[in-house]
Design an enzyme around this catalytic site. Structure first.
Site, short mmCIF file in Angstrom:
data_model
loop_
_atom_site.label_atom_id
_atom_site.label_comp_id
_atom_site.label_asym_id
_atom_site.label_seq_id
_atom_site.Cartn_x
_atom_site.Cartn_y
_atom_site.Cartn_z
CG HIS A 142 -0.46 5.18 9.58
ND1 HIS A 142 0.37 6.00 10.30
CD2 HIS A 142 -1.71 5.66 9.78
CE1 HIS A 142 -0.34 6.91 10.91
NE2 HIS A 142 -1.62 6.73 10.61
CG HIS A 173 -6.54 6.18 9.15
ND1 HIS A 173 -6.87 6.06 10.46
CD2 HIS A 173 -5.25 6.59 9.13
CE1 HIS A 173 -5.83 6.37 11.22
NE2 HIS A 173 -4.84 6.69 10.43
CB CYS A 191 -4.70 11.97 12.49
SG CYS A 191 -3.06 11.38 12.91
CD GLU A 248 -1.96 4.96 13.60
OE1 GLU A 248 -3.13 4.73 13.28
OE2 GLU A 248 -1.62 5.80 14.46
CG HIS A 263 -3.01 10.41 8.00
ND1 HIS A 263 -4.30 10.64 8.48
CD2 HIS A 263 -2.42 9.59 8.90
CE1 HIS A 263 -4.46 9.99 9.62
NE2 HIS A 263 -3.33 9.33 9.91
CG ASP A 320 -1.21 -3.79 0.78
OD1 ASP A 320 -0.68 -2.87 1.44
OD2 ASP A 320 -0.64 -4.35 -0.17
CG HIS A 321 -1.24 -0.17 -1.59
ND1 HIS A 321 -0.49 -1.24 -1.14
CD2 HIS A 321 -0.37 0.82 -1.89
CE1 HIS A 321 0.79 -0.90 -1.19
NE2 HIS A 321 0.89 0.33 -1.64
#
Length: 136
Positions: free
Chosen positions: A41, A14, A33, A126, A39, A79-80
């Site tokens: 997590h 995100h 960020c 996070e 970037h 996811d991903h």
């Protein structure tokens, strides 16, 4: 009252930024960020439901069913993925951990209620040192 928590993991990218601000102001407020190249997590999601154990099973809720719901309703969609661009329930929102936890709650709550359970808490890590909790 008994609380049951299921934990799932996923990875997502995100960017935190306010389009109405300059790059300098975004950098000042959001730091790294706000990177224009995103970037990511390694998120850890804790979903807690509450209730009384059923007299025939001893379960507040079937943990396998809860895991399947979380995977189908949330993990498969995030996811991903890029939270800003790819996740429908985050479109047009700041993708902070706080807003993401609220979005997860809003997506899961009707499905959990439909199965006769009460959602108690979404806890979203996070990083190992930063997490948010949302109680609806």
């Amino acid at each position: 009252m008994v609380y049951l928590t299921r934990v799932e993991h996923f990875n997502a990218a995100h960017r935190l930024y306010n389009e109405s601000w300059s790059d300098a102001q975004n950098l000042e407020v959001f730091g790294k960020c706000s990177n224009a190249n995103w970037h990511g997590h390694n998120y850890e999601l804790h979903v807690t439901i509450k209730g009384e154990p059923h007299p025939e099973t001893g379960f507040v809720f079937n943990a396998k069913t809860l895991g399947d719901l979380i995977k189908d309703i949330i993990v498969e969609r995030v996811d991903h993925r890029n939270l800003n661009m790819d996740v429908d329930f985050m479109k047009g929102k700041f993708t902070s951990a706080e807003n993401f936890a609220i979005g997860i709650w809003n997506e899961l709550q009707p499905h959990v209620a439909e199965k006769g359970a009460q959602l108690h808490c979404i806890k979203l890590y996070e990083t190992p040192r930063i997490y948010v909790e949302y109680f609806g």
